[in-house]
Scaffold this motif. Sequence first.
Motif, short mmCIF file in Angstrom:
data_model
loop_
_atom_site.label_atom_id
_atom_site.label_comp_id
_atom_site.label_asym_id
_atom_site.label_seq_id
_atom_site.Cartn_x
_atom_site.Cartn_y
_atom_site.Cartn_z
N LEU A 1 25.79 37.16 12.40
CA LEU A 1 26.41 38.43 12.02
C LEU A 1 26.79 39.26 13.25
N MET A 2 25.90 39.25 14.24
CA MET A 2 26.24 40.01 15.46
C MET A 2 27.50 39.45 16.12
N ALA A 3 27.60 38.11 16.15
CA ALA A 3 28.79 37.49 16.76
C ALA A 3 30.04 37.86 15.97
N LYS A 4 29.91 37.89 14.66
CA LYS A 4 31.08 38.21 13.82
C LYS A 4 31.53 39.65 14.05
N VAL A 5 30.58 40.57 14.05
CA VAL A 5 30.93 41.98 14.23
C VAL A 5 31.57 42.18 15.62
N GLN A 6 31.03 41.45 16.59
CA GLN A 6 31.60 41.54 17.94
C GLN A 6 33.04 40.99 17.96
N ASP A 7 33.27 39.91 17.21
CA ASP A 7 34.64 39.38 17.10
C ASP A 7 35.59 40.44 16.57
N GLU A 8 35.12 41.21 15.57
CA GLU A 8 36.01 42.22 14.97
C GLU A 8 36.38 43.27 16.02
N ALA A 9 35.41 43.62 16.86
CA ALA A 9 35.72 44.58 17.94
C ALA A 9 36.80 43.99 18.84
N GLY A 10 36.66 42.71 19.17
CA GLY A 10 37.66 42.05 20.01
C GLY A 10 39.03 42.08 19.36
N HIS A 11 39.08 41.84 18.04
CA HIS A 11 40.38 41.87 17.34
C HIS A 11 41.02 43.24 17.48
N GLY A 12 40.18 44.27 17.30
CA GLY A 12 40.70 45.64 17.43
C GLY A 12 41.30 45.83 18.82
N LEU A 13 40.63 45.32 19.83
CA LEU A 13 41.13 45.53 21.19
C LEU A 13 42.42 44.77 21.46
#
Length: 334
Positions: free
Chosen positions: A87-99
Motif C-alpha cells: 500500500l505504501m508503494a502504491k500511494v507513493q506511485d500516485e504521488a509520482g503520477h501527480g508530479l
Amino acid sequence: MTTAAAHRTDPAGAYGEDTAGTAEFERAFDAAVAADERIEPRDWMPDAYRATLVRQIAQHAHSEIIGMQPEANWITRAPSLRRKAILMAKVQDEAGHGLYLYSAAETLGTGRDELLDKLHSGRQKYSSIFNYPTLTWADVGAIGWLVDGAAITNQVPLCRCSYGPYARAMVRICKEESFHQRQGYELLLALSNGTPEQHAMAQDAVDRWWWPSLMMFGPPDDESQHSAQSMAWKIKRRSNDELRQRFVDICVPQAESLGLTLPDPDLRWDEERGHYEFGAIDWTEFWEVLKGNGPCNEERITQRRRAHDEGAWVREAGAAYAVKHTGGTGGARA
Ligand code: BYC
C-alpha cells in the motif's frame, strides 16, 4: 520530423498580431492533428487547445495527489507487513503520477504554484471519486480493482493523446496503474475467499464503490460540454459513455471470478449489442459531489491545504539547495 511538424514551431511568438501568419500556423496545427502527429511544447497551438489541456492535465494531477488520501488512511492499519509495504508503494506511485502530470502541465506554460493555488481555492477540480470515505480495509481492494481499473480504461486511450508530454506521461502511469489494479483484485480475492465476515466486508466495499466508479468517466456524452472539441483535437480518443461501457464489460466477468456481485439489478448481457446493459446512474449525486457536497470534499481539501502548508519548509530547503549547488534560482516546487 514530418512535413506538417516542420512548419508548425512558433519562433518565439513570431506570429504575434500577424493574422496571415497565424492562419498558416493554424493550418499546420490542424494538419498535424489530422496526421496523428504529436503536438510538442514549442509548437504553435490554439489558445483554447492549450487551455483545455491545462484544465484536464491539472485536474488529472490533482486527482492523483488528492487520491493518496483515502488509501493513506489505511497504511497504519494494514493487516500485515506485506500489505502495508504494497500500500505504501502504491500511494507513493500516485504521488509520482501527480508530479509527472504537473510537469506536463508546466510544459504548457502554467506553473505548479498557480495550479496548486487553484486546487486549494476550489477553482480547479479533482476526480469526484476521491470524495468518498474509505470505511474498511476492503475499500483499499475496491479502490485498486475499481478505481484504478476505471483509471486505466480512461487513460489507455490518453497514451495516444495529441499532446506529446501528456501522452508520454500516460504510458508509464498506465503500467503502474495496472499493478495497482491487480493488487486491488488480489486483495479482494483473498477477502472474498476468507471468513464469512471478510467476504461480507469485500461485498460491502464493492457495493459502495461501484456506482461512484462509473461516475469517474464523466457525464453522459450528451451532457459532456468538452467532449466534442477534445475529440476533434484528439486529446480524448473515446467518449465518456464508450469508456464507461468498456469498463462495465471488463468488470462483470471479473466480479464473477471474485465471487462478488455488482450492486445493479438491471445488469444483463445484451446479445444483440454485445455489451452489458446497466442501470441508471444517479447523476444528481455526481453533480452534487462536483459542487463540493460529497461526503468528504471538505475533509480532502482541508487536509491538502494543511499538507501544503506543513511542507513549506521542504520546498524552501529544496530551493536553497538548488541555489547553492547549481547557482540557479531554485524555483520552489510543490
Ligand atoms: N470528477 O465535458 P466533460 C487515479 C467535470 S486519478 C470531477 O465530460 P472532459 C487514481 C469536467 O472537468 C484518475 N469532475 O469533461 C489516483 C467538466 O468540468 P470543468 C483521474 C469531472 O474533461 C489515486 C465537467 O465535469 N483521471 O487514477 O471532456 C488513486 C463536464 O465534463 C468528472 C483523470 O483525471 C469527474 N469524474 O471529460 C487511485 C483522467 N468528470 O472542467 C487512482 C483525465 C467530468 O469544465 N481526464 N468532470 O469545470 C479525463 O479523461 C477527462 O477530463 C474526463 C472528463 C473524462 C474526466
